[in-house]
Design an enzyme around this catalytic site. Structure first.
Site, PDB file in Angstrom:
ATOM      1  N   HIS A  88       6.584 -46.554  24.978  1.00  0.00           N
ATOM      2  CA  HIS A  88       5.622 -47.135  26.287  1.00  0.00           C
ATOM      3  C   HIS A  88       4.258 -46.693  26.128  1.00  0.00           C
ATOM      4  O   HIS A  88       3.543 -47.407  26.101  1.00  0.00           O
ATOM      5  CB  HIS A  88       6.399 -46.810  27.288  1.00  0.00           C
ATOM      6  CG  HIS A  88       5.787 -46.899  28.839  1.00  0.00           C
ATOM      7  ND1 HIS A  88       5.906 -48.354  29.113  1.00  0.00           N
ATOM      8  CD2 HIS A  88       4.959 -46.256  29.542  1.00  0.00           C
ATOM      9  CE1 HIS A  88       5.009 -48.244  30.211  1.00  0.00           C
ATOM     10  NE2 HIS A  88       4.462 -47.139  30.328  1.00  0.00           N
ATOM     11  N   TYR A 131      16.448 -43.057  24.847  1.00  0.00           N
ATOM     12  CA  TYR A 131      17.068 -43.740  25.584  1.00  0.00           C
ATOM     13  C   TYR A 131      17.449 -45.271  25.038  1.00  0.00           C
ATOM     14  O   TYR A 131      17.889 -46.064  25.767  1.00  0.00           O
ATOM     15  CB  TYR A 131      16.146 -44.030  26.892  1.00  0.00           C
ATOM     16  CG  TYR A 131      14.813 -44.430  26.514  1.00  0.00           C
ATOM     17  CD1 TYR A 131      14.733 -45.851  26.316  1.00  0.00           C
ATOM     18  CD2 TYR A 131      13.915 -43.641  26.579  1.00  0.00           C
ATOM     19  CE1 TYR A 131      13.351 -46.306  26.237  1.00  0.00           C
ATOM     20  CE2 TYR A 131      12.543 -44.094  26.604  1.00  0.00           C
ATOM     21  CZ  TYR A 131      12.165 -45.255  26.221  1.00  0.00           C
ATOM     22  OH  TYR A 131      10.861 -45.725  25.922  1.00  0.00           O
ATOM     23  N   ARG A 185       9.559 -54.538  22.767  1.00  0.00           N
ATOM     24  CA  ARG A 185       8.485 -53.078  22.596  1.00  0.00           C
ATOM     25  C   ARG A 185       9.155 -52.315  21.204  1.00  0.00           C
ATOM     26  O   ARG A 185      10.121 -51.490  21.527  1.00  0.00           O
ATOM     27  CB  ARG A 185       8.378 -52.513  23.893  1.00  0.00           C
ATOM     28  CG  ARG A 185       6.989 -51.386  23.838  1.00  0.00           C
ATOM     29  CD  ARG A 185       7.505 -50.391  25.114  1.00  0.00           C
ATOM     30  NE  ARG A 185       8.511 -49.510  24.681  1.00  0.00           N
ATOM     31  CZ  ARG A 185       9.177 -48.891  25.615  1.00  0.00           C
ATOM     32  NH1 ARG A 185       8.995 -49.245  26.648  1.00  0.00           N
ATOM     33  NH2 ARG A 185      10.112 -47.888  25.071  1.00  0.00           N
TER      34      ARG A 185
END
Length: 392
Positions: free
Chosen positions: A290, A299, A286
């Site tokens: 998100h 993160y 990805r």
């Protein structure tokens, strides 16, 4: 008396070392990864899933992925300008979705998550209908029966149960294993690596295996369940979970449109032939967030993102096409111009969407209105009438 050390434990106390569990090269998909086109755009072959692709198909993959990426980029920009409430990006996952989408036959049915914009494109769904959902003017303004593409499912993993039930239905309708290519059908259920930890998904696996349902479970393993890395989702490669439920699994390079098409095509045909479910793990990444409410820089490492940029699904197809003289600058420019036109259509179409009537939320709750719903309708109408200039 002290107990002997557990050979399965590590110094960290969290079980075996992940490098030992996943094996060398697993961070890049591992040696079991099915690939037909390398990141450098070189054609390779696979003993089980090799296919011959026409020039038209190859150019089609490039066009599809380019336009799907433009859809994603435009929708992200629209959200940043306040025109969409939220958007679930697919940046970097174009090959996984286009490859799977083009492997479908018209009679097959798709159960998507909220990120399958590329599959929706391949099914012929107007992209503006996707934007309506994220703009909040409807709940998904398309009839699934028109394009055999279900409404987006926001509840994580729930669509896998829907897909399995639908697959069991077409099985009982006699539309599986007849040998009729225009009749036999299969179901494609999409979900992500994070959803694989949901109970619904595992229950769907059990039902599909028990009833030999004609469903392909297509997992886009993009390495991150929002902020949770894949290492916290599983101790083995995801595709290997299928064996525990009694059906085959395969891992494919999700950034390779050719390989994804070939593997999904084979799995769907297996389902149509009455041989039951298959788990396909599309190993991808990805590149974006998100959703547009997420900040992935908090993160994950930028080095990981940069390394995956070198595996870009569109760039590798373009490299192959150019190297083999299948496209020229004019073709690439024409696709870019088509992408610009699509962007304009999306921007103007999104802004022109009318707000829904407040009373419209009562229109399609039940096939036949119940007394309770009628009372609620009347009460809400009276409430709206109490405001000056109300338009119910």
């Amino acid at each position: 008396m002290n107990a002997p050390p557990d050979p399965a434990s590590s110094a960290s106390g969290f079980g075996p070392d992940l490098a030992e569990v996943f094996g060398p090269g697993q961070s890049d998909g591992g040696p079991e990864l099915v690939q037909l086109l390398t990141p450098e755009g070189e054609r390779v072959h696979h003993p089980e899933f090799d296919l011959d692709f026409s020039e038209e198909q190859l150019r089609g993959f490039y066009r599809d992925m380019t336009l799907v990426r433009r859809l994603d980029v435009e929708a992200t920009a629209l959200q940043r300008h306040g025109e969409l409430g939220i958007w679930a990006q697919l940046l970097g996952q174009e090959a996984a979705q286009v490859g799977a989408g083009r492997a479908l036959r018209p009679q097959d049915f798709v159960f998507p998550t909220y990120r399958e914009h590329g599959v929706a494109w391949c099914r012929g769904l107007d992209p503006l209908k996707l934007l309506g959902l994220f703009r909040g003017v409807d709940h998904g303004n398309w009839n699934p029966a028109d394009v055999n593409f279900g409404l987006y499912t926001i509840v994580i993993g729930a669509q896998t149960l829907h897909a399995t039930g639908y697959a069991m239905g077409i099985q009982r309708d006699g539309d599986v294993g007849t040998g009729d290519a225009e009749r036999d059908a299969a179901v494609l259920a999409h979900f992500g690596d994070g959803a694989s930890s949901q109970g619904d998904v595992n229950e769907a696996f059990i039902f599909a295996a028990s009833y030999n349902a004609p469903v392909v479970f297509f997992c886009q393993n993009n390495q991150w369940a929002i902020s949770e890395p894949i290492e916290r989702q599983t101790r083995i490669p995801l595709y290997q979970r299928a064996l525990g439920f009694g059906f085959p699994g395969v891992r494919v390079d999700g950034n390779d449109a050719l390989a994804t098409y070939a593997v999904t095509r084979a799995a769907l045909q297996r389902a149509r032939d009455g041989q039951g479910p298959t788990f396909v793990e599309a190993y991808t990444y990805r590149m974006g967030a998100h959703t547009t409410t997420d900040d992935p820089t908090r993160y994950r490492l930028s080095d990981d993102v940069e390394s995956w940029k070198l595996k870009d699904p569109i760039a590798r197809v373009e490299a192959y096409l150019r190297r083999n003289g299948l496209v020229d600058d004019t073709f690439i420019a024409d696709v870019a111009a088509e992408a610009d036109d699509l962007g304009h259509t999306l921007r103007e179409g999104c802004k022109a969407m009318p707000d829904p009537r407040p009373m419209a939320m009562f229109d399609h709750v039940y096939a036949e209105e119940t007394p309770e719903l009628a009372a609620q309708r009347e009460g809400f109408a009276a409430y709206l009438d109490s405001f000056e200039g109300s338009h119910a």
